[in-house]
Structures are given as structure tokens and as C-alpha cells.
Design an enzyme around this catalytic site. Sequence first.
Site, PDB file in Angstrom:
ATOM      1  CD  GLU A 121       6.328  -6.703  -2.156  1.00  0.00           C
ATOM      2  OE1 GLU A 121       6.389  -5.605  -1.565  1.00  0.00           O
ATOM      3  OE2 GLU A 121       6.060  -7.774  -1.569  1.00  0.00           O
ATOM      4  CB  ALA A 171      -0.927  -0.017   1.214  1.00  0.00           C
ATOM      5  CB  ALA A 172       3.112   2.732   2.549  1.00  0.00           C
ATOM      6  CB  CYS A 187      -8.575  -4.525   4.205  1.00  0.00           C
ATOM      7  SG  CYS A 187      -7.264  -3.384   4.636  1.00  0.00           S
ATOM      8  CE1 TYR A 224      -4.786   0.664 -11.510  1.00  0.00           C
ATOM      9  CE2 TYR A 224      -4.285   1.118  -9.204  1.00  0.00           C
ATOM     10  CZ  TYR A 224      -4.995   1.408 -10.362  1.00  0.00           C
ATOM     11  OH  TYR A 224      -5.904   2.423 -10.365  1.00  0.00           O
ATOM     12  NE  ARG A 236      -0.294   5.350 -13.155  1.00  0.00           N
ATOM     13  CZ  ARG A 236      -0.820   5.645 -11.979  1.00  0.00           C
ATOM     14  NH1 ARG A 236      -0.055   6.087 -11.013  1.00  0.00           N
ATOM     15  NH2 ARG A 236      -2.105   5.499 -11.769  1.00  0.00           N
ATOM     16  CG  ASP A 246       0.901  -1.623   7.726  1.00  0.00           C
ATOM     17  OD1 ASP A 246       0.269  -0.552   7.739  1.00  0.00           O
ATOM     18  OD2 ASP A 246       0.398  -2.701   7.369  1.00  0.00           O
ATOM     19  NE  ARG A 279      -1.550  10.301 -10.772  1.00  0.00           N
ATOM     20  CZ  ARG A 279      -1.890   9.402  -9.851  1.00  0.00           C
ATOM     21  NH1 ARG A 279      -1.878   9.722  -8.584  1.00  0.00           N
ATOM     22  NH2 ARG A 279      -2.248   8.200 -10.201  1.00  0.00           N
TER      23      ARG A 279
END
Lengths: 428, 428
Positions: free
Chosen positions: A32, A10-11, A42, A61, A70, A264, A21
Amino acid sequence: MRLVVIGGVAAGMSAAARARRLDRSLDITVVEKSAQVAWGACGLPYFLGGRLAAPSELVQYSPEYFRRERSIDVRTGAQAAAIEHGRRQVALASGHRLAYDRLVIATGARPDLAGIAGADEPHVFTLATIDDACRLKTFLRERRPARAAIVGAGYLGLELAEVLRAQGAATTIYEARREVLGHRDPALTDLVAQHLARFRIELRLGERITRIEPALGDLVVLACGFRPNVELAAEAGIELGLTGAIKVSERMETNLGGVFAAGDCAEGQHLVSGKPVYRPLGTTANKMGRVAGANAAGRRERFPGVVGTTIARVCGLGVAVTGLSECQARADGFDAVSARVEALEKPRYFFGTPTTVELVAERRGGRLIGGAVLGETAAAGRINVIAAAVTARMRLDDFEQLDLAYAPPYATVWDPLLIAAQQLRKLL
Amino acid sequence: MRLVVIGGVAAGMSAAARARRLDRSLDITVVEKSAQVAWGACGLPYFLGGRLAAPSELVQYSPEYFRRERSIDVRTGAQAAAIEHGRRQVALASGHRLAYDRLVIATGARPDLAGIAGADEPHVFTLATIDDACRLKTFLRERRPARAAIVGAGYLGLELAEVLRAQGAATTIYEARREVLGHRDPALTDLVAQHLARFRIELRLGERITRIEPALGDLVVLACGFRPNVELAAEAGIELGLTGAIKVSERMETNLGGVFAAGDCAEGQHLVSGKPVYRPLGTTANKMGRVAGANAAGRRERFPGVVGTTIARVCGLGVAVTGLSECQARADGFDAVSARVEALEKPRYFFGTPTTVELVAERRGGRLIGGAVLGETAAAGRINVIAAAVTARMRLDDFEQLDLAYAPPYATVWDPLLIAAQQLRKLL
């Protein structure tokens, strides 16, 4: 300018995407360790429960999407082994090195095993990854456990209780403290316990599990919270906070120049108590990541902190908390008062159901500092109104006069939020 | 000490009940011209639609309840004819006189007939009282109108359109202005028009009806808003405001000492524009009444004003607005910007549906001044978060970081509210 992000859930992906962007020219690499990025933990209880056909529905994604659309160099299956900040390099377990000008650490968290002996037994599970969920789902299908124990009554423990009960297991939740959702609120906890009991889920409070005994059942799920993955950062000389997570500024900066942390693995600030708190949640991780990414790309944005909003649905009941409970507020040095009401959230002719609203305020001045909502419907909307008011440091006398939406399909003419405010104001 | 309240619906009964609660020794009389007190007009469309078995379900408490349980002398069927403030007396149409020390005027409002010729024809209705609703219900049952016209696209017009369409009438809404819900927002209005069209309800904007022509259909319902019942007050020398309703202070005081006004006969203040507004709604009436009652009983409470929150459900869609639209904000002298997003309000695996969120802010400083939400579910909760933030004068950068509740049954990890805030912040 090279940005490296360690961690692509997430982060991490929020940071990378935001930085891209804001700056088309940045050279962005995400490392990762697993095979997926940008997925939402979740949803795991709902994958277990059968609502998702495949775990791929949890993935927002693909790595290819980020690479192609991107221009973010996403490297899955890549483990960061060390941060060599002197050389501005991240060493990978593979031996490769990645040079950076800016670094975002988003290493996430892992289940807290709470020192429980026997946590590695084959019928003991945690639920933090898609692999965890697949293994547990297979176990449920193949073994059909008759008796299940869940350790921990946070949102995950509550959500899991519903799933296991619905699959036929007699389910007991063991919680070391005397509270649910990590919210020190005995009255709320009682209401949740009563609700669970109605569905024959037992909530045993104040029972700390220290070892996996056979008597616990043929399935045990540990849902005792999470511990931040800080080893990589700590070894690089990055300061940890009082909570044990990485200490960050409002701009998500660590103590090392150009190095940010988010999600987290990082601690936040509680906007009411002003104290550092560790609240690993997807929403917070995404917000922190966005801010870290923006600042890594040269902006000056801030993430002020959280009010600790948490919601879980269990057996049809929404249980939501925000801010400080009265107990917690007293422990944090506030002269706090609280009131709790139960009222219909819609007229009877729209099949309105009773909703409990609790509000907590400072006795002097009446500043709203917390609340809780329990209800079958619209619990989320109501807790969010309290969260907004707590964040805005609204006083109870202003909250009481809030111009809330009213039409019979949605609310009663006196919303339970306003009735609770009226009751609480009598105690100031 | 004698308190007289003229009008026993929302504001009047709230005032009387609050005064009683604060002062057991007050001598309280309520004068109500109809046979019922303390009932909710907002349920009338749902009585028409058949969701309520009897209009008595709209009545919260009976006159007997107030007499017996609250020691309030409720006189139904009693019409106030004049306020003789020099003598501190209310003259009733019956010739009786009631002496007062404190007076609360809660005379309510009546449908605005908008100068339409033929409004008294037998197939033309308004919907403000239980009698109105009973007559219209009988007409619908006996005549089964094939084509219905509704004049006005406020919340009542929209709610009625659903009811009439569901009973088989080809339904057209005529609105003199180019907006729905009295909110100057062309984009929102377009979305509502498209939604209505899907259910074959025609919304004709910019069409002012001046006379009842046969071509309108075999049923016409006038829902052009309300006019405050101020004649009694005006004749007694009570000052009216710019809106034509009774001018009141934050304490609900009129210009006559000891005389308060509350509810649909009184004007309020818009908390964003600071201008007087006339917004006759049940929620506001109840709040005003409570404050008037408290102050009449010697307290010092205030009703600061409204942000104009309105919600209506029409054919399954929740349409909610609060604060100022961009157009209205510009008209009120704000340099306003707005952004609108459509996003899922829950994950697909919880059958999330697209929700539109619009936010309006001041370009300089980014203060949030309004918003709108359209969605099948949870529209009410989201508009209330905006309403709270607008009331608290929250800035967009703080709103964007709000710690909103997230769990898959309730929301997406990025709530549509936060996505809208992100979009809007780009325009500051």
C-alpha cells in the site's frame, strides 16, 4: 503459495482478509503506497463537516492488526512500480521484488480533474484521501471562504455542498451534464435542485467548467468523479474494458492467468443493461475484493455485477437511485415506462413526510428495471427494496403485491413503493 | 350490473373504490354495520397512547366522500343478515333486500377470546374497534390501573404493552405459545423478552390464560388474535378453508359464482410454504380488496399470497419478521438453516445502533425463505428487502451480492443484511 495484493484500501484488504480466512497457509503480502489501510473514503465529507473528531475514525483496522491478527504482511508506504508477470513478480519503487503465484490488483482510483485548467491552484481541492481532507479542513478553518464552487453533482458534490453551506459559504454546484448522481432523470434532478435552492445552494446544470476562473469563488472543490488507476496493469499487458477500467470476469479474473483485479480500478457489469459500467463505490469494491480473495485462494465465487444503487443525503433529504432511469433505459434500447408518485411514508400522527418514489419498467412484460426515492427518512430502505426487485428481475405485478411491513411508526398501509407500482402498471 | 360489498373497512372499501375506478357504470352498494367506513384499526394503540387527538384521525374517508365523489352507495349502520345466492340477494337485518350480480364479502374479523372465562368482566377489554379504544381510554383515565395484563404477544400485545407501561401500569404479557409475533423463533423471542425486561415489562411465555383471575391485575386486555367473521358466508354455502377463514382463489373468488371474499374474513396462501394461512392485516386486506374489486368489475387480477411480513415497535425497538423461521420451516418440511448476526446499522459517527438480522435458507440450493430484523431504526426497510428477496425466490449467493445503498447517514459499508448472508452461506 504466495498471494500479493497491490493496494490496501477497501478491495485490497477485503481480498487479503478473505483469502486468509479461507487458507491459513497462504503467504499474503499487501503493498500500500499510503500510510493507512482499510479506511473508508465515504466518511471524508463527514470528517470535514466535523462529525468525526479525527480522521482515524475512518480507519477500520490498522496495518498492525492485519499483521498480528491475520498474519498478513502489510507493507505501507510501498509503491508498486511494475508487474512482471513473466517472472510472476511485482517490482516495488524501492527496488525490492515480490514473487507471487496469485496477484490481486486493487490500485483504486484518483479524482478525475476533467481537464480543468488551473486545477493545481492553491484554492482548488479534491477529496479522495485523508490528506486531501485534512488540507481542505485547514483551508476552511483558516480562510473561511465566503463563496465556494463545487464541480460535479454526484454523491460527493451533493454531500460537500451541505458541508460547505453549513460552514457559511455561499455554495454553487456546477454540473456539466443535466443530472445529479449520474442518473439520467430530469424530474429527479429538478426535485433535488428545488430542495437545494431552499437551502440557498445553487445547482447549475449543463455548465461545464473548463478552467478555474476567479469568479468561481475563493474555494473550488473538484468532485467530477474518479478515474481508475490502471497504468500499472496496462503496462503489464492487462486488458482494459470499454469504460477504461480493468476488464474482469465474474470471478474477478483479468486476462492474465492468476491475476485478479477488484475495486475502483476494475469495471463491473450492469445487471439490467448487461453493459460494462464503471461505478467506483466502497460497497462494490468490498464485494469485488472478497470474491477476488476467495478465488485467489482457490474457491470459485462470482460477483455478478451491480444495479447502480447510489444514495446521498443532502440538507436532510435522502436521494437514492438504482437500476436504469427511463432516459437511460431508452438509450440502452429498452422500451421503458416510468411513473412517479409523492406520498406520505408514515401516517401524519407519526409525523410522516412526503416521499417521492419513481419506478421504471419495461413496457412489455412489466419487468422492473429501475427506480428512485427521495425522502427525509427511510429512503435507504425503500431504494434497497427496489434494488432487490430489479436484481431478481421481478415483474411489476408481483412487486405491486409485495408483502411489505406495515405499522404506523414505520409506514402507511399503502407504502409509497406500492402506490408507485400501481400507477406504473396503468401504463403497461 | 350491480355490485354489493358487505363490510366497509379496509378490504370492502378498497374493493368498492377499485371497481368504481374501473367501471363508471357499475351500481355499487356497500353495507357496513358500524357508523364508520375506511378506517385503520392499526392506529388504535396510538390513539390510546395519546398520539392521535381524536379517533377521527384514523378515518381515511367519510361515507359522504364515497357517496359524493365516488358514487358509491355506502349504507352505514346496516347489518347483512343473509346471503340468498339463489336469488342473488343480500337480506339486511332491517328487512330490506339488495340485489347483486357480483358480491364481495369483506366481513372482517373479531377478537379471538380464546375461550377465556370471565372475558366479559368490566375490567377486561379487547381492541378491535374505535368504540373499544374509546372505552379503554376512558378506563385508563378514570381508573389509572396499577397492574395490567395483556394476553397475547402478537403485534397488538407488544404495542399495547408500551402504551400501558407508559401510562404507569406494571405490565405483564402472557403468551400461551413460546413466541412473539406468531413467529416460531426462540432466539428472536429471547431478544424481545430481554428488551421488554429493560423497561420492566414482563413477558411470560408458555402461560395460557384460561380464566380472568383477580391476580392478573386491575386491567386485562385480550390480544389473542382474531377470528374471521365467516358465519354469513358459511350459512350461504360458501366454503371455508383449513384455517377456518373463507377459501378463495388467487382471484379472490369463493366457490359461488360471482361471489368474492377479501380481507380479514378470507384466508391467503403463504408464498414460501404454499400452505393456506390466516393473516388478518390491514395491508393484506387492502390488497385483497383491490383485487376482488377489479375482478368483480370484470378484470382478471390476482393476489398471489403473503410471506407473513409483520412489524411492531415496542419501547423504541423495531421487531420485524418475514417468511418462515427455521423452526417453522422445519415443521413445514424444509431442510432449513439460519444465521443471526448483530452489527451496527450505521457508522458510530452517525450514532449507529446494533441491529440484529436473522436469515433462513434452504440448505440445498440456498434459497432464502425467511428472516427477522430487530433494531432501533431502519428495521422496516431491512425486513422489506428480505421480504422482496423471499418473494422473488432469491438464492443466498445472489442476496449476498445485492447492490444495497451505502452512505454513512444510512448504512455501514457492509450492511447487516449482507453480513448475515455471508454467515449463513457458510452453513450451506
